[in-house]
Write an enzyme that holds these catalytic residues in place. Sequence first.
Site, short mmCIF file in Angstrom:
data_model
loop_
_atom_site.label_atom_id
_atom_site.label_comp_id
_atom_site.label_asym_id
_atom_site.label_seq_id
_atom_site.Cartn_x
_atom_site.Cartn_y
_atom_site.Cartn_z
CD GLU A 22 -40.54 8.02 27.29
OE1 GLU A 22 -41.60 8.61 27.59
OE2 GLU A 22 -40.25 6.89 27.69
CE LYS A 83 -48.89 6.78 29.91
NZ LYS A 83 -48.94 5.77 30.99
CB VAL A 103 -42.35 4.12 24.09
CG1 VAL A 103 -41.73 3.32 22.97
CG2 VAL A 103 -41.38 4.26 25.26
CG ASP A 135 -52.97 -2.03 30.94
OD1 ASP A 135 -52.45 -1.65 29.87
OD2 ASP A 135 -52.91 -1.35 31.98
CB SER A 137 -47.77 -0.62 26.69
OG SER A 137 -47.38 0.63 26.18
CB ALA A 138 -50.48 1.87 22.53
CG ASP A 139 -44.92 1.85 24.65
OD1 ASP A 139 -45.60 2.83 24.30
OD2 ASP A 139 -44.22 1.83 25.69
CE LYS A 156 -43.05 1.74 31.98
NZ LYS A 156 -42.44 2.43 30.85
N1 PSU Z 1 -39.63 4.57 30.77
C1 PSU Z 1 -39.37 5.11 31.97
N2 PSU Z 1 -40.38 5.82 32.58
C2 PSU Z 1 -41.60 6.02 31.97
C3 PSU Z 1 -41.87 5.45 30.69
C4 PSU Z 1 -40.83 4.73 30.14
O1 PSU Z 1 -38.25 4.95 32.52
O2 PSU Z 1 -42.45 6.71 32.54
C5 PSU Z 1 -43.21 5.65 29.98
C6 PSU Z 1 -43.02 5.52 28.48
O3 PSU Z 1 -43.48 6.72 27.91
C7 PSU Z 1 -43.90 4.36 28.07
C8 PSU Z 1 -44.99 4.47 29.06
O4 PSU Z 1 -44.33 4.46 26.74
O5 PSU Z 1 -44.26 4.72 30.27
C9 PSU Z 1 -45.85 3.23 29.10
O6 PSU Z 1 -47.11 3.57 29.60
P1 PSU Z 1 -48.35 2.57 29.39
O7 PSU Z 1 -47.98 1.37 30.21
O8 PSU Z 1 -49.54 3.32 29.95
O9 PSU Z 1 -48.44 2.31 27.92
MN MN Z 2 -51.67 0.53 29.64
#
Ligand code: PSU
Ligand code: MN
Length: 301
Positions: A22, A83, A103, A135, A137-139, A156
């Site tokens: 990614e 992003k 992701v 909140d 993630s859409a992941d 994370k």
């Molecule tokens: N893994 C990492 N660093 C990152 C991410 C993942 O080590 O920055 C990114 C990925 O692209 C993941 C995103 O999909 O963070 C999640 O963001 P959000 O919480 O806004 O969905």
């Molecule tokens: Mn988010």
Amino acid sequence: MTVVADEVRDAVAAGRPVVALESTIIAHGLPRPRNLRVALELEQAVREEGAVPATIAVLDGQPHVGLDKEQLERVAKDEGIRKLSHRDLPLAVATGASGATTVSATAQLAAGAGVRVFATGGLGGVHRGWTQTQDESADLGLLARTRITVVCAGVKSILDVPATLQRLETLGVAVAGYGTERFPGFYLADSGEPVDWTLRTPGEVARVMRAQDALGERESALIVAQPVPEAEQLDPELHTRVLEGGLRECERQGISGQAVTPFLLDHLMRHTDGASLEANLAAVRGNVRLAGRIAAAWAGA
Ligand code: PSU
Ligand code: MN
């Protein structure tokens, strides 16, 4: 419409190993200029495992699966790059925008190009304080309906890990620890939560992937969660302390939506003297190598 690099297209067509990478981690997860070196290093690590790397991003409205060096440089250096999660893809395409893919967007584009294995650092998930912000993630939703194997260091640690694991269960996404009975904690080797399944070799992971296909179930992902080596993890006490400060700061500054994750990752990096960055990189490196070996086992090499 998606541009698949020749090398990636040839490897997919011939059934040779390919690993998707990614770009959000490069553009929004790591500091410049080190991010470019890391991006190149990760691609090299995939090659050393005998697989073809396919870093994914959108450039001038065109989704790319596999970037050349110049394109990778754009993603790493362009401070204005967006992003993009999967919902943003049609908007970026239609307006000619450029963006790094999360992701969710990466998994969608990879699967569309026939790439089955994907490596990253930590997945997105349910944020702490979900009851106020909703909140998530859409992941997670995308992985519930995409046939891809994601090698990661868990989700994370800035997130609500138990809630995220519960959502993955509800959504029907398969989760296995790699060589561990504990769910990894991204910067930390152990999130404090157990996993129900443990896989120990790339061949075993490939067998699960074949079983997914043979069962002909609804398309969903396989999450292979490999811990950062304990010697390279972030000090757990430092992690807790700095993260608490980061969450407070996030609230005080009214950071929300897409900005939350990059803000917290950056906060941790600055307040741990870069130690969180080293742990993040150690996790990603290990995941990329394991993904290369899984892709090779999947290809029957
Ligand atoms: N893994 C990492 N660093 C990152 C991410 C993942 O080590 O920055 C990114 C990925 O692209 C993941 C995103 O999909 O963070 C999640 O963001 P959000 O919480 O806004 O969905
Ligand atoms: Mn988010």
